[in-house]
Design an enzyme around this catalytic site. Sequence first.
Site, PDB file in Angstrom:
ATOM      1  N   GLN A 131      35.465  33.764  32.669  1.00 49.19           N
ATOM      2  CA  GLN A 131      35.809  35.058  32.639  1.00 49.19           C
ATOM      3  C   GLN A 131      36.123  35.562  33.892  1.00 49.19           C
ATOM      4  O   GLN A 131      35.198  35.975  34.628  1.00 49.19           O
ATOM      5  CB  GLN A 131      34.826  35.808  31.792  1.00 49.19           C
ATOM      6  CG  GLN A 131      35.269  37.520  31.779  1.00 49.19           C
ATOM      7  CD  GLN A 131      33.791  38.073  31.607  1.00 49.19           C
ATOM      8  OE1 GLN A 131      32.869  38.193  32.052  1.00 49.19           O
ATOM      9  NE2 GLN A 131      34.079  39.424  30.795  1.00 49.19           N
ATOM     10  N   GLY A 132      37.582  35.876  34.244  1.00 43.19           N
ATOM     11  CA  GLY A 132      38.108  36.593  35.806  1.00 43.19           C
ATOM     12  C   GLY A 132      38.104  38.199  35.427  1.00 43.19           C
ATOM     13  O   GLY A 132      39.300  38.576  35.388  1.00 43.19           O
ATOM     14  N   TYR A 133      37.282  38.925  35.510  1.00 37.69           N
ATOM     15  CA  TYR A 133      37.289  40.485  35.495  1.00 37.69           C
ATOM     16  C   TYR A 133      37.063  40.887  36.654  1.00 37.69           C
ATOM     17  O   TYR A 133      37.739  41.324  37.642  1.00 37.69           O
ATOM     18  CB  TYR A 133      36.462  40.895  34.352  1.00 37.69           C
ATOM     19  CG  TYR A 133      36.843  40.979  32.803  1.00 37.69           C
ATOM     20  CD1 TYR A 133      37.845  39.826  32.338  1.00 37.69           C
ATOM     21  CD2 TYR A 133      36.034  41.391  32.005  1.00 37.69           C
ATOM     22  CE1 TYR A 133      38.282  39.611  31.248  1.00 37.69           C
ATOM     23  CE2 TYR A 133      36.441  41.176  30.598  1.00 37.69           C
ATOM     24  CZ  TYR A 133      37.436  40.317  30.100  1.00 37.69           C
ATOM     25  OH  TYR A 133      37.758  40.175  28.807  1.00 37.69           O
ATOM     26  N   SER A 134      35.552  40.754  37.218  1.00 43.87           N
ATOM     27  CA  SER A 134      35.078  41.202  38.411  1.00 43.87           C
ATOM     28  C   SER A 134      36.127  40.813  39.713  1.00 43.87           C
ATOM     29  O   SER A 134      36.247  39.686  39.819  1.00 43.87           O
ATOM     30  CB  SER A 134      33.563  41.001  38.642  1.00 43.87           C
ATOM     31  OG  SER A 134      32.935  41.446  37.370  1.00 43.87           O
ATOM     32  N   SER A 166      31.311  33.248  36.341  1.00 44.01           N
ATOM     33  CA  SER A 166      30.324  32.273  35.840  1.00 44.01           C
ATOM     34  C   SER A 166      31.034  31.207  35.322  1.00 44.01           C
ATOM     35  O   SER A 166      32.140  31.180  34.722  1.00 44.01           O
ATOM     36  CB  SER A 166      29.457  32.663  34.648  1.00 44.01           C
ATOM     37  OG  SER A 166      28.637  33.861  35.259  1.00 44.01           O
ATOM     38  N   GLU A 249      28.765  42.966  22.113  1.00 38.48           N
ATOM     39  CA  GLU A 249      28.079  42.463  23.090  1.00 38.48           C
ATOM     40  C   GLU A 249      26.698  43.280  23.545  1.00 38.48           C
ATOM     41  O   GLU A 249      25.958  42.463  23.659  1.00 38.48           O
ATOM     42  CB  GLU A 249      28.890  42.531  24.370  1.00 38.48           C
ATOM     43  CG  GLU A 249      28.873  41.088  25.140  1.00 38.48           C
ATOM     44  CD  GLU A 249      29.658  41.136  26.290  1.00 38.48           C
ATOM     45  OE1 GLU A 249      29.173  40.770  27.474  1.00 38.48           O
ATOM     46  OE2 GLU A 249      30.627  41.833  26.316  1.00 38.48           O
ATOM     47  N   SER A 373      25.821  47.897  34.386  1.00 42.65           N
ATOM     48  CA  SER A 373      24.242  48.080  35.109  1.00 42.65           C
ATOM     49  C   SER A 373      23.697  49.178  34.381  1.00 42.65           C
ATOM     50  O   SER A 373      24.186  49.932  33.606  1.00 42.65           O
ATOM     51  CB  SER A 373      24.506  48.289  36.598  1.00 42.65           C
ATOM     52  OG  SER A 373      24.772  49.616  36.666  1.00 42.65           O
TER      53      SER A 373
END
Lengths: 389, 373
Positions: A131-134, A166, A249, A373
């Site tokens: 997953q390439g979000y951040s 990840s 989620e 967070s």
Amino acid sequence: MSSSEISSQPDWNAYDDDRFRSEVRAFFETAYPEELRYPAFFLSWSKTQHWYRKLYAQGWAAPAWPREWGGMGLDGAKMLIFMEEQERHGIGRTPDQGITLLGPLLIRYASEEQKRQFLPPTLSGEYLWCQGYSEPNAGSDLASLRTEAVIDGDEYVINGSKIWTSYAMDATHMFILVRTDKSAKKQEGISFLLLRMDSPGITVRPIRNLLGSEHFAQVFFDNVRTPVAWRIGKPNQGWTMAKALLGFERVSAGSPKVAQNGLRRLEAVAARLGLMEDAGFRDRYLQLKLDIADLASVYDRFAELVKRGGTPGPDVSMLKILATETYQRLTELTLEAAGNAGALHGKVDIAGAPLDILSPFYMSRPFTIAAGSSEVQRNILAKNVLQLP
Amino acid sequence: MSQEDTNQMLRDAVGGFAARDTSIARVRALRETDPGFDRAVWKKIADAGWTGILVPEKFGGAGLSLPEMAAVLEEFAKTLSPEPLNAVSSLAALTLSGGDNEALQARLLPQIAAGDLIAAVAWQESESGIDPAAIETTAKEAAGGYALSGSKRFAVPFGADAYLVSAKGQGGVIVACVDKSAKGLTVDSELRADGTRVARLKLDNVQVAKADIVASAGAGARALGQAIDQTTILAGAELLGVMSRALEITLDYMRTRVQFDRPIGSFQALQHRAVDLFIQKELSFSVLRDAHIHLAQDADALALWASRVKSRCSEAGMRIGRESIQIHGGIGFTDECDIGLYLKRAMVLSAWLGNGAVHRRRYAALAPALEAA
Ligand SMILES: Cc1cc2nc3c(=O)[nH]c(=O)nc-3n(C[C@H](O)[C@H](O)[C@H](O)COP(=O)(O)OP(=O)(O)OC[C@H]3O[C@@H](n4cnc5c(N)ncnc54)[C@H](O)[C@@H]3O)c2cc1C
């Protein structure tokens, strides 16, 4: 494997809950490798693919996907039971973001052709997704992401960097949020693309985590090309699509099972070191035990809502806060209970039993950082639930 | 020179060492190595005089007391250096000088002060026991000395030249100096969170001559108890150093990290967290300061103060370490970010010599007796 090798799935939703639960439990108990139960850290694909193939052959690799795409077609109620049994048996996560995050998004937003192209190899484990979000400068403020994609003919050309990705080292593919319109409002210039991790111009820099293992990475894009046909949804609709999938989620992130398993580890340490006779320890232990029991009561409220087909509101943020922070306190008390052994690395001797005390302590840290967070969840509650100015 | 001047001079000297002789890169490189620290750096530490601060002048030391050693250790801890300064130059040196073998003191203390002897006190056997008398290792009188049998855990450092081992003799606890290559001694290591090692000893009928008995049955328990309590207070000073530096790093990060177009330090949720951490650090500083003041007048209250200091500093150190990770976000979970090194050292120091819970329990046991007196 071709789809004919998958055993065809009955209509699980017609089963009564208890019967479904016992079938799931029986399979996990016989098929899941004993040595991978309750893993103390992230498992790589090399460790888990054998198990994944078993799940796939059983037809259970994608419990939430519809049956027409090789899933189990579970509704919210059955899905929660499935996950509760996974956690009860201590089943580790495979690099499953293609199944849990991408699949539902494709099923909802992709074209028929894209579904045919991407869902089967994702299900079989041939395509492993990250997953390439951040990004380095877009974490909690994800909408400020700057990795950009520009159309050149029938391809997008991507430049920038993603971080904390990840399983980037295991992944064959990535789903990515990119900026495609710099003039629009932050949230409105973002598109959702797919790409191959072996594309020219991609560099993966593994990042060592607090446990000393390389589970996530920074990924650099230098004129990386991916077909325009690999964009999911309309241009600049990426944000809305990604956000739409967050609700479920947050219910699953609030499951009390992780903490319940952790409680057993604390009990083992305390029993071995004779702490239960200590009134001070006993009170703190009982406080946590009841916190976990009450967390389960909150979880059940949201689970019932999902089971009735409802969508949780912003108050679901409290579930994530409760589950993650309670679990963290539990790992902290476990460290403390272990005394001097609470600073020893790896599997250590606690009055004769080999136990890993530190890994759960470290692993619980990112729970209050990733996927919104604790601070961000509290902001949501203050604003949208308490309606504070 | 006033004590304040001395302390400032010592702190400045450690500052010089921090700039010249150590670095975070060195600390990282030594992690998980064997023995986990650098003898060449140890020699520099000795040359600076810090290994001899608590050693009496007649044995080659400076003959100073806890506040001076605390000043050095607080600054030294900020560097995260893995050299076992507190374990050797406080715990071992104080155990030796608290014993009743002056000939042995005259032989070993100058070597400790000079940095030529690294001695580890092996007194613990269980995970949480901090009573030096509650042990199983035995000392049987044998020809011209004792024969030791039993096992020890958590001795710092692994890789010592000699171990000062406690054992139950006929009339009480004795402490014996056992060379690392003594027959019947096996030394293994256990790895700690911060990449340093503790020694695990097995003693199988290890022969120790009378001349190597640090403390006889009449003196052992007291010598050990005093040395451990003083070192416990000094471990509080080390924790104070670690937490102070961790908080500084975190505050710097809050000033520079931008999300939502503002430094994250402008979010009140994080400001309040940071203020609470600051208050914990101030509590730690204050209880340590108070301990020094009171102990200068009433040395009998040592155990009580040791437990107060260690309980506060362990909790505060751990909390500042953990919450610093949270405030850092994703980067706090990485090995390359230094903040994790501070958390891990806080974990190690907090567990060593009894963690917060262990010392609260002991405080409860000690406090009523003192009030009644
Ligand atoms: C183990 C792990 C795995 C991950 N895996 C992935 C992955 O596969 N793919 C991916 O895209 N991302 C992944 N992430 C990234 C994760 O989503 C981000 O870490 C998260 O969004 C937080 O962003 P950040 O790390 O930049 O922290 P920041 O946003 O910089 O936050 C720093 C601190 O500021 C606080 N803060 C921020 N904004 C506010 C505010 N408005 N009010 C109060 N406090 C605030 C935060 O709570 C935190 O304490 C992973 C992270 C971890 C730790």
